[in-house]
Design a protein around this motif. Structure first.
Motif, PDB file in Angstrom:
ATOM      1  N   MET A 150     -56.277  45.322  11.788  1.00 57.39           N
ATOM      2  CA  MET A 150     -55.789  46.060  12.949  1.00 57.39           C
ATOM      3  C   MET A 150     -56.928  46.398  13.902  1.00 57.39           C
ATOM      4  O   MET A 150     -56.772  46.301  15.131  1.00 57.39           O
ATOM      5  CB  MET A 150     -55.100  47.349  12.482  1.00 57.39           C
ATOM      6  CG  MET A 150     -54.462  48.161  13.602  1.00 57.39           C
ATOM      7  SD  MET A 150     -53.149  47.244  14.459  1.00 57.39           S
ATOM      8  CE  MET A 150     -51.928  47.138  13.138  1.00 57.39           C
ATOM      9  N   ASP A 151     -58.087  46.773  13.356  1.00 55.43           N
ATOM     10  CA  ASP A 151     -59.242  47.078  14.207  1.00 55.43           C
ATOM     11  C   ASP A 151     -59.693  45.837  14.986  1.00 55.43           C
ATOM     12  O   ASP A 151     -60.034  45.925  16.169  1.00 55.43           O
ATOM     13  CB  ASP A 151     -60.396  47.602  13.355  1.00 55.43           C
ATOM     14  CG  ASP A 151     -60.105  48.991  12.778  1.00 55.43           C
ATOM     15  OD1 ASP A 151     -59.227  49.668  13.329  1.00 55.43           O
ATOM     16  OD2 ASP A 151     -60.754  49.363  11.774  1.00 55.43           O
ATOM     17  N   LYS A 152     -59.706  44.682  14.308  1.00 63.21           N
ATOM     18  CA  LYS A 152     -60.082  43.439  14.984  1.00 63.21           C
ATOM     19  C   LYS A 152     -59.095  43.094  16.088  1.00 63.21           C
ATOM     20  O   LYS A 152     -59.471  42.664  17.179  1.00 63.21           O
ATOM     21  CB  LYS A 152     -60.164  42.294  13.973  1.00 63.21           C
ATOM     22  CG  LYS A 152     -61.337  42.392  13.015  1.00 63.21           C
ATOM     23  CD  LYS A 152     -61.370  41.205  12.072  1.00 63.21           C
ATOM     24  CE  LYS A 152     -62.560  41.281  11.117  1.00 63.21           C
ATOM     25  NZ  LYS A 152     -62.595  40.118  10.193  1.00 63.21           N
ATOM     26  N   MET A 153     -57.818  43.288  15.806  1.00 59.63           N
ATOM     27  CA  MET A 153     -56.788  42.991  16.802  1.00 59.63           C
ATOM     28  C   MET A 153     -56.922  43.918  18.010  1.00 59.63           C
ATOM     29  O   MET A 153     -56.793  43.480  19.164  1.00 59.63           O
ATOM     30  CB  MET A 153     -55.403  43.140  16.160  1.00 59.63           C
ATOM     31  CG  MET A 153     -54.246  42.715  17.065  1.00 59.63           C
ATOM     32  SD  MET A 153     -52.659  42.835  16.210  1.00 59.63           S
ATOM     33  CE  MET A 153     -52.900  41.609  14.925  1.00 59.63           C
ATOM     34  N   LYS A 154     -57.200  45.202  17.739  1.00 57.83           N
ATOM     35  CA  LYS A 154     -57.376  46.153  18.832  1.00 57.83           C
ATOM     36  C   LYS A 154     -58.586  45.782  19.681  1.00 57.83           C
ATOM     37  O   LYS A 154     -58.556  45.900  20.912  1.00 57.83           O
ATOM     38  CB  LYS A 154     -57.541  47.568  18.263  1.00 57.83           C
ATOM     39  CG  LYS A 154     -56.268  48.152  17.691  1.00 57.83           C
ATOM     40  CD  LYS A 154     -56.520  49.567  17.168  1.00 57.83           C
ATOM     41  CE  LYS A 154     -55.251  50.176  16.615  1.00 57.83           C
ATOM     42  NZ  LYS A 154     -55.478  51.549  16.086  1.00 57.83           N
ATOM     43  N   ALA A 155     -59.659  45.310  19.017  1.00 59.61           N
ATOM     44  CA  ALA A 155     -60.865  44.905  19.755  1.00 59.61           C
ATOM     45  C   ALA A 155     -60.577  43.713  20.659  1.00 59.61           C
ATOM     46  O   ALA A 155     -61.040  43.656  21.803  1.00 59.61           O
ATOM     47  CB  ALA A 155     -61.978  44.576  18.768  1.00 59.61           C
TER      48      ALA A 155
END
Length: 320
Positions: free
Chosen positions: A261-266
């Motif tokens: 999720m953090d990668k997707m948000k980035a």
């Protein structure tokens, strides 16, 4: 004189570890011994039930709401044609010390080296059941692991309140509890709908009480047939390890999903920044475009002043 001294009869009380205090009455084949663990709130009649099962006053019965059973106590004797080991526990569903009940309950397994056949949860039949009591029972049983519910039998004490009529109790109090108390019906089903009505009072008719005991022992035998292997301490340890592995696997899964999720948000943030930059560039007019618009503006002004000359200047500025 020393030879004339009377020998002391082996004690049948197991206070620390019953492996160190085995009675001469215990059968050579430990699988023939029936072992039950009693649990309840203070004042529910747990110790009285233990005495009824032992057919003698082996356990101290309290008065009112004061604890009499302050630590786990186990006693064994041959009664009604079978060797019976009864483990009485303190009132563990109403303790202010949240750590005491769990620790004390777990110590009961040390007193049952041959394993447990059934867990008897005692609740009063003459008191309206509550959702809090239902949750307390579940939490107490869960101390012994999820598999322990397969061995639970609910014993409703004070059966004289319903004239010791199991059908009257079933169709009145139990029916209302199933309909009105959240989780009660599911709890009973998880326990296999195993329950009995008992009267441990001093005025109880002996014949009635013996029928109730026979019904309870029949349920215990039924549980033993459904679960041939007795419930041992190692079973709880195995379940505990399995639960830890499941919890760790679930925690790792959540951590992995959080990273994704953090990668997707980035990535989304980067795309938004690029889009904003592109929008800003599109909103700024190009230099050549500005010169053309300026010339067109001048030509338009000349047309208004002198139509012929103005048009010629406009065409000349536009096409060089």
């Amino acid at each position: 004189k020393f030879q004339e001294q009377k020998t002391t009869k082996p004690s049948l009380t197991y206070r620390e570890d019953c492996t160190t205090a085995m009675s001469a009455e215990q059968p050579q084949d430990s699988s023939q011994m029936t072992t039950v663990v009693l649990m309840s709130k203070t004042g529910s009649g747990k110790s009285s039930l233990a005495n009824t099962l032992m057919n003698e006053k082996s356990f101290i019965v309290g008065n009112g709401m004061r604890w009499q059973t302050k630590q786990c106590e186990a006693q064994m004797r041959t009664v009604r044609g079978r060797s019976l080991l009864v483990v009485d526990t303190p009132g563990t569903m109403d303790s202010k010390d949240v750590n005491m009940p769990q620790g004390e309950l777990l110590r009961t397994l040390n007193k049952c080296p041959c394993g447990v056949d059934a867990f008897l949860v005692v609740a009063r039949a003459d008191v309206r059941f509550t959702n809090e009591e239902c949750q307390a029972i579940r939490q107490t049983v869960d101390v012994f692991g999820p598999e322990s519910c397969k061995r639970v039998i609910v014993v409703f004490s004070r059966g004289d309140h319903f004239d010791n009529d199991i059908n009257e109790f079933k169709n009145k109090e139990l029916k209302v509890a199933r309909e009105e108390i959240p989780g009660f019906d599911k709890m009973m089903k998880d326990f296999g709908d195993r329950y009995v009505l008992m009267d441990n009072g001093k005025r109880c008719d002996t014949e009635v009480q013996e029928r109730q005991v026979a019904s309870l022992m029949g349920l215990i035998d039924e549980v033993s047939k459904l679960n041939p292997s007795k419930y041992l301490k190692k079973d709880l340890e195995k379940q505990t390890e399995e639960r830890k592995r499941r919890e760790e696997a679930e925690a790792q899964k959540q951590r992995d999903e959080a990273k994704k999720m953090d990668k997707m948000k980035a990535k989304v943030k980067l795309l938004e920044e690029q889009q904003q930059l592109l929008n800003a560039q599109c909103q700024q007019p190009q230099p050549g475009f500005v010169d053309i618009m300026s010339s067109i503006g001048q030509g338009a002004g000349a047309i208004l002043a002198s139509p012929v000359v103005g048009v010629a200047k406009l065409v000349d500025s536009a096409f060089g």
